[in-house]
Design a protein around this motif. Structure first.
Motif, PDB file in Angstrom:
ATOM      1  N   ASP A  21       1.823 -12.108  25.794  1.00 25.20           N
ATOM      2  CA  ASP A  21       1.773 -12.067  24.331  1.00 25.20           C
ATOM      3  C   ASP A  21       2.806 -13.035  23.756  1.00 25.20           C
ATOM      4  N   ALA A  22       2.510 -13.542  22.592  1.00 22.17           N
ATOM      5  CA  ALA A  22       3.392 -14.509  21.934  1.00 22.17           C
ATOM      6  C   ALA A  22       4.760 -13.889  21.631  1.00 22.17           C
ATOM      7  N   PRO A  23       5.820 -14.688  21.729  1.00 22.84           N
ATOM      8  CA  PRO A  23       7.158 -14.171  21.399  1.00 22.84           C
ATOM      9  C   PRO A  23       7.230 -13.589  19.988  1.00 22.84           C
ATOM     10  N   GLU A  24       6.451 -14.137  19.056  1.00 20.21           N
ATOM     11  CA  GLU A  24       6.436 -13.611  17.691  1.00 20.21           C
ATOM     12  C   GLU A  24       5.941 -12.165  17.658  1.00 20.21           C
ATOM     13  N   LYS A  25       4.969 -11.855  18.490  1.00 17.94           N
ATOM     14  CA  LYS A  25       4.447 -10.487  18.545  1.00 17.94           C
ATOM     15  C   LYS A  25       5.487  -9.543  19.143  1.00 17.94           C
ATOM     16  N   VAL A  26       6.195 -10.025  20.163  1.00 20.97           N
ATOM     17  CA  VAL A  26       7.250  -9.210  20.766  1.00 20.97           C
ATOM     18  C   VAL A  26       8.322  -8.924  19.713  1.00 20.97           C
ATOM     19  N   GLN A  31      -1.769  -6.071  12.552  1.00 23.04           N
ATOM     20  CA  GLN A  31      -0.588  -6.418  11.777  1.00 23.04           C
ATOM     21  C   GLN A  31       0.365  -7.383  12.482  1.00 23.04           C
ATOM     22  N   GLY A  32       0.039  -7.832  13.677  1.00 23.13           N
ATOM     23  CA  GLY A  32       0.907  -8.783  14.368  1.00 23.13           C
ATOM     24  C   GLY A  32       1.985  -8.146  15.208  1.00 23.13           C
ATOM     25  N   SER A  33       1.958  -6.841  15.305  1.00 19.31           N
ATOM     26  CA  SER A  33       2.899  -6.131  16.158  1.00 19.31           C
ATOM     27  C   SER A  33       2.111  -5.119  16.979  1.00 19.31           C
ATOM     28  N   ALA A  39      10.138   0.882  17.043  1.00 23.51           N
ATOM     29  CA  ALA A  39      10.197   0.612  15.604  1.00 23.51           C
ATOM     30  C   ALA A  39       8.979   1.088  14.820  1.00 23.51           C
ATOM     31  N   ALA A  40       7.891   1.423  15.479  1.00 21.68           N
ATOM     32  CA  ALA A  40       6.646   1.789  14.772  1.00 21.68           C
ATOM     33  C   ALA A  40       6.696   3.255  14.357  1.00 21.68           C
ATOM     34  N   ARG A  41       7.562   3.566  13.428  1.00 13.76           N
ATOM     35  CA  ARG A  41       7.801   4.958  13.044  1.00 13.76           C
ATOM     36  C   ARG A  41       7.243   5.278  11.670  1.00 13.76           C
ATOM     37  N   ARG A  42       5.997   4.908  11.462  1.00 10.02           N
ATOM     38  CA  ARG A  42       5.293   5.270  10.236  1.00 10.02           C
ATOM     39  C   ARG A  42       3.918   5.798  10.661  1.00 10.02           C
ATOM     40  N   PRO A  43       3.309   6.653   9.886  1.00  7.54           N
ATOM     41  CA  PRO A  43       1.965   7.110  10.261  1.00  7.54           C
ATOM     42  C   PRO A  43       1.021   5.910  10.342  1.00  7.54           C
ATOM     43  N   GLN A  44       0.345   5.774  11.460  1.00  6.99           N
ATOM     44  CA  GLN A  44      -0.542   4.626  11.667  1.00  6.99           C
ATOM     45  C   GLN A  44      -1.433   4.871  12.883  1.00  6.99           C
ATOM     46  N   TRP A  45      -2.494   4.112  12.933  1.00  4.91           N
ATOM     47  CA  TRP A  45      -3.360   4.116  14.101  1.00  4.91           C
ATOM     48  C   TRP A  45      -2.943   2.986  15.027  1.00  4.91           C
ATOM     49  N   ASP A  46      -2.963   3.253  16.310  1.00  2.67           N
ATOM     50  CA  ASP A  46      -2.690   2.244  17.326  1.00  2.67           C
ATOM     51  C   ASP A  46      -3.946   2.132  18.182  1.00  2.67           C
ATOM     52  N   VAL A  47      -4.295   0.919  18.564  1.00  2.00           N
ATOM     53  CA  VAL A  47      -5.461   0.698  19.420  1.00  2.00           C
ATOM     54  C   VAL A  47      -4.998  -0.010  20.688  1.00  2.00           C
TER      55      VAL A  47
END
Length: 133
Positions: A86-91, A74-76, A35-43
């Protein structure tokens, strides 16, 4: 992140940054599980070590590092970077609008939730099809 890297408890550990852009951002979100289909940095903060007796120390460092970083995120997460604890909310947030569809697919192919030792997508039973009028 600089403080995190300065506190490595193992020379095999790493802090990695990935720039998600280009082709990955041109595919519509609903076309795949990702779902992370926007330009962004991931760490990603990775703890690695060879001596099992040192696990607690390295795991504590890793959890403390993420705890400091979480308030700035951002919580995801990129789904391959989600930890089993990881918390179910993050999943849920990480699969975004695709989660309901993925839960239905899981209900069809893995209704007993055999593949659950991961950031789990809990299955939902498929809805019976209504006969055509």
């Amino acid at each position: 992140m600089v403080d995190t890297a300065a506190g490595f408890t193992s020379p095999l550990s790493a802090v990695l940054f990935f720039y998600v852009h280009g082709a990955a951002t041109r595919v519509p979100v609903e076309e795949t599980a990702f779902a992370a289909r926007r330009p962004q940095w991931d760490v990603d903060v990775i703890g690695q070590w060879t001596d099992g007796a040192e696990s607690a120390r390295h795991t504590d460092w890793l959890r403390a590092s993420w705890a400091r970083a979480e308030e700035h995120l951002q919580g995801s997460a990129y789904v391959n970077h989600i930890a089993t604890d990881d918390a179910p909310e993050k999943v849920r947030a990480s699969f975004g609008p695709n989660l309901d569809r993925l839960r239905r697919i899981k209900g069809q192919y893995d209704p007993a939730n055999l593949f659950r030792l991961n950031p789990n997508i809990s299955p939902v039973a498929p809805q019976p099809r209504r006969p055509a009028d």
